[in-house]
Design a protein around this motif. Structure first.
Motif, PDB file in Angstrom:
ATOM      1  N   PRO A 143       3.709 -30.237  35.504  1.00 38.65           N
ATOM      2  CA  PRO A 143       4.986 -30.758  35.013  1.00 38.65           C
ATOM      3  C   PRO A 143       4.904 -30.925  33.491  1.00 38.65           C
ATOM      4  CG  PRO A 143       3.744 -32.479  36.113  1.00 38.65           C
ATOM      5  CD  PRO A 143       2.959 -31.207  36.259  1.00 38.65           C
ATOM      6  N   TRP A 144       5.284 -29.870  32.789  1.00 41.78           N
ATOM      7  CA  TRP A 144       4.979 -29.732  31.361  1.00 41.78           C
ATOM      8  C   TRP A 144       5.523 -30.875  30.516  1.00 41.78           C
ATOM      9  CZ3 TRP A 144       1.560 -26.826  28.992  1.00 41.78           C
ATOM     10  CH2 TRP A 144       1.617 -26.757  27.616  1.00 41.78           C
ATOM     11  N   ARG A 145       6.806 -31.174  30.633  1.00 41.14           N
ATOM     12  CA  ARG A 145       7.394 -32.202  29.771  1.00 41.14           C
ATOM     13  C   ARG A 145       6.761 -33.565  30.022  1.00 41.14           C
ATOM     14  NH1 ARG A 145      13.298 -32.688  30.011  1.00 41.14           N
ATOM     15  NH2 ARG A 145      12.907 -34.167  28.350  1.00 41.14           N
ATOM     16  N   ALA A 146       6.563 -33.924  31.277  1.00 39.25           N
ATOM     17  CA  ALA A 146       5.947 -35.214  31.589  1.00 39.25           C
ATOM     18  C   ALA A 146       4.511 -35.268  31.085  1.00 39.25           C
ATOM     19  CB  ALA A 146       5.988 -35.469  33.094  1.00 39.25           C
ATOM     20  N   THR A 147       3.798 -34.158  31.249  1.00 38.76           N
ATOM     21  CA  THR A 147       2.404 -34.100  30.797  1.00 38.76           C
ATOM     22  C   THR A 147       2.311 -34.239  29.284  1.00 38.76           C
ATOM     23  OG1 THR A 147       1.856 -32.686  32.667  1.00 38.76           O
ATOM     24  CG2 THR A 147       0.304 -32.707  30.836  1.00 38.76           C
ATOM     25  N   MET A 148       3.189 -33.535  28.569  1.00 33.42           N
ATOM     26  CA  MET A 148       3.186 -33.633  27.107  1.00 33.42           C
ATOM     27  C   MET A 148       3.601 -35.019  26.644  1.00 33.42           C
ATOM     28  SD  MET A 148       1.970 -30.914  25.819  1.00 33.42           S
ATOM     29  CE  MET A 148       0.863 -30.986  27.218  1.00 33.42           C
TER      30      MET A 148
END
Length: 169
Positions: A143-148
């Protein structure tokens, strides 16, 4: 990193990169990052054999005999080597014990252009993108946005302590 997680367009742009990288290329990118780290003991042995050899030998012996204790044993050997060098030489320079120094981040355009942006690009290209590509090759969708967002928050918390970027590696 936090901006990448909070800004949907930037997050989507960066998230599209790992999906377009073949697994073999992602693995090669990750290997390129890790090989330098793995070769450091060899380089140290070549440049300072009498200081590094006892540490490496300790690690090699203990990893066979008691693998769980290899790293603490190597650390202990390092302390012994440092103490020996301090006693044999002209002593230690500076404080012997570590201490915490808080560093207040200062924001300026020069710092953004000369430090923050290059570190962002390097962290994304060398750590986050290959890490996500490797996980994607095994079928895990990051989950790219949450991870970033989370790594960005971690970076913000680490900044006063001298850390420059928390990343997926």
């Amino acid at each position: 990193m936090a901006v990448t997680g909070l800004w949907p367009r930037l997050g989507a742009l960066v998230a599209s990169i790992p999906a377009s990288i073949p697994a073999s290329i992602a693995q090669a990118m990750l290997a390129g990052v890790l090989v330098a780290l793995c070769l450091m003991p060899v380089k140290g042995l070549a440049s300072h054999p009498w200081q590094v050899a006892p540490i490496l030998l300790t690690w090699l012996v203990v990893i066979v005999a008691a693998p769980r204790w290899a790293i603490p044993a190597a650390f202990g050997a390092t302390v012994v080597v440092v103490c020996f060098l301090a006693v044999r030489g002209d002593g230690l320079h500076g404080p012997c014990l570590l201490y915490l120094t808080l560093t207040a981040p200062q924001l300026s355009w020069a710092a953004i252009a000369g430090i923050a942006l290059p570190l962002y690009v390097v962290t994304m290209a060398a750590q986050n993108v290959p890490g996500v590509a490797i996980m994607s090759s095994f079928g895990y969708h990051v989950p790219w946005r949450a991870t970033m967002g989370v790594t960005g928050l971690g970076s913000i918390l680490a900044a006063p302590l001298g850390g420059h970027a928390v990343n997926l590696t």
